[in-house]
Design an enzyme around this catalytic site. Structure first.
Site, PDB file in Angstrom:
ATOM      1  N   ASP A   1       0.233   6.551   8.638  1.00 32.25           N
ATOM      2  CA  ASP A   1       1.112   5.652   7.890  1.00 32.25           C
ATOM      3  C   ASP A   1       1.197   4.254   8.487  1.00 32.25           C
ATOM      4  OD1 ASP A   1       1.627   7.542   6.034  1.00 32.25           O
ATOM      5  OD2 ASP A   1       3.646   8.044   6.695  1.00 32.25           O
TER       6      ASP A   1
ATOM      7  N   ASP B   1      -3.153 -31.691 -28.489  1.00 29.96           N
ATOM      8  CA  ASP B   1      -4.035 -30.719 -27.840  1.00 29.96           C
ATOM      9  C   ASP B   1      -3.444 -29.314 -27.834  1.00 29.96           C
ATOM     10  OD1 ASP B   1      -5.802 -32.713 -27.351  1.00 29.96           O
ATOM     11  OD2 ASP B   1      -5.260 -33.007 -25.254  1.00 29.96           O
TER      12      ASP B   1
END
Length: 522
Positions: A36, A290
């Protein structure tokens, strides 16, 4: 328990590790087996930190289980205290160690240590990383401040006015392995300072135990990341009467709402709604000619609750996108995400199964995906543009430059990150569309030299000619399909196949494609 190749969140002890590593003078003793200890890599590789997280592992092995593992815990606690001299000690266990039931927190509490000890009981088989981080921060704040709580709640967030000072707030929630937390803190500090508001404490990121003791000195708590700090903010409000904000300042509208909320709570005059237009480029672009190219683009959103909700609002209200999918892996944030999805007329996806998310993504047929690192992989498989908006993330989403998500500058960063994939996608489509013109043919000489083309521009989509035993795409049909923009090509392919099956056609040519288009457009 589920066996999987990918998980959006780690176990809760990784969340505890994030809090310990974010702070200074805090150490975490983790009762865990040798396997772990992988979590160190998250901080050194992903966050690119120059130091390991302040964690001591007991690293018991199989042979230790036949002996006294409790004594092993106490020995490591003692060694960690002697070596690191922490101001506060977190003690907990990993998912594997939880099965042994050694209760390391209780063991450490009985050792007579002088510093505050926080016993972390994090249920590894029912909770996950963000919950573990929130619970750790909450338990730490509560342990350090419970003796300071007043008998009567008389906190006044407007007291700064008669005390002759500037208003003071705390920023709560930013942590390591959070999405752009470091940059968000800098941006929000700058934003609040522009409005005459001081930041007292930032926690847990960069905070010390002494800083946590100073939390009650603030007029207001700013909850930047609800997944991490909401429970702590609620406890500070119950115990000290300190109110906290509920608006996360991601996007133009949310940043303005955040400033209004902060100013109202502190008794200040709210700022002008025009401030965002002056400070950010996003509103200007949204009103430009745009931007009409982007209006109505279909977007699929998936991530942690905070960033998914913020993204949905930005897409709908500020960029004119159509949200066709919204979800989160954070079950703690499921309720607000479901409410937001319902308001948009769609069903929320609450899942930590990346395959289910990919299937939902394919079914929604979006033109842009906003998600985590895994959605980037899924979108690539589906041929869709993607921008990462949330953890889990890869190292490329932890830039060395300043790149916030919050505030006015954060809106600029979001604008670049989300719009560019669509714009570049259009460019790629145009190149592919005209690739047969003589000016684009490989070998056509340019003004840069006489060696011919390099073949750099290639068709990246692998044509699938035989889809099923019954349906076959002809070369003519595939060629016609490739003229369709890539971000809707998948949907057109599926619709055409469905039309071919319904009309009993075995081969799909250009005529079938046009017939299908007429059918679905009618």
């Amino acid at each position: 328990m589920q066996l999987t190749l990918w998980t959006y969140e780690g176990p809760p002890h990784v969340g505890a590790m994030r809090i310990a590593a974010s702070m200074k003078g805090v150490h975490y003793v983790l009762h865990a087996p040798q396997g772990d200890t992988y979590a160190d890599l998250l901080f050194t590789m992903i966050e690119r930190r120059d130091q390991r997280p302040p964690v001591t592992y007991t690293t018991f092995q199989a042979r230790d289980l036949g002996g006294d593992t409790a004594e092993l815990v106490k020995r490591h606690v003692r060694e960690a205290v002697d070596r690191f001299q922490p101001d506060a000690l977190l003690v907990g266990e990993s998912c594997t160690a939880e099965l042994i039931q050694d209760q390391p927190g209780a063991l450490a509490a009985g050792m007579g240590l002088t510093m505050p000890i926080v016993n972390l009981e994090l249920p590894a088989y029912s909770k996950k990383e963000n919950w573990g981080a929130a619970e750790t921060f909450y338990q730490l704040v509560r342990t350090l401040l419970k003796d300071q709580a007043p008998a009567e709640l008389n906190h006044d967030p407007k007291a700064w006015q008669h005390e002759g000072r500037r208003p003071r707030v705390n920023l709560l929630g930013p942590s390591l392995l959070g999405f752009r937390c470091r940059d968000d803190v800098l941006e929000i500090q700058r934003l609040l300072n522009m409005h005459g508001i001081d930041v007292g404490v930032v926690a847990p990121l960069g905070a010390t135990v002494a800083d946590v003791h100073r939390l009650p000195e603030a007029d207001l708590n700013v909850c930047l990341y609800p997944e991490i700090a909401e429970s702590s903010c609620a406890w500070l409000e119950r115990s000290f009467g300190i109110p906290f904000t509920t608006t996360v300042p991601i996007g133009i509208g949310a940043t303005h709402d955040f400033l209004v909320e902060v100013h109202n709570l502190l008794g200040m005059t709210p700022p002008s709604p025009q401030e965002g237009i002056r400070q950010s480029r996003l509103p200007w672009y949204s009103e430009s000619v745009d931007s009409t190219y982007l209006t109505g683009k279909r977007v699929f959103i998936f991530g942690d609750g905070t960033h998914a909700l913020a993204a949905a609002r930005i897409c709908k209200e500020e960029l004119g996108f159509e949200v066709v999918g919204l979800g989160t892996y954070s079950r703690e944030m499921a309720r607000p995400v479901r409410a937001a999805a319902k308001a948009m007329g769609i069903e929320a996806l609450i899942s930590d199964d990346y395959l289910a998310v990919e299937a939902a993504m394919a079914a929604a047929a979006p033109e842009l995906v906003l998600g985590t690192q895994m959605e980037r992989h899924s979108a690539k498989r589906l041929g869709l543009p993607c921008a990462v908006i949330s953890t889990p993330m890869h190292v490329q989403d932890v830039p060395a430059r300043n790149s916030p998500q919050m505030g006015w500058e954060g809106a600029n960063v979001i604008f670049d990150s989300w719009v560019h994939p669509l714009m570049m996608g259009l460019e790629e489509h145009l190149i592919g569309m005209f690739r047969h013109d003589f000016e684009f043919v490989d070998g056509h000489q340019s003004h840069l030299g006489h060696s011919g083309g390099s073949g750099a521009i290639a068709d990246t989509e692998v044509a699938v000619s035989t889809l099923t035993d019954e349906l076959v795409w002809t070369a003519e049909g595939e060629a016609e399909l490739k003229k369709i923009p890539f971000f809707v090509r998948g949907k057109v392919r599926r619709n055409t196949e469905a039309f071919a099956k319904s009309t009993g056609r075995n081969q799909i040519d250009s005529e079938t494609l046009y017939d299908a288009k007429a059918h679905f457009s009618a």
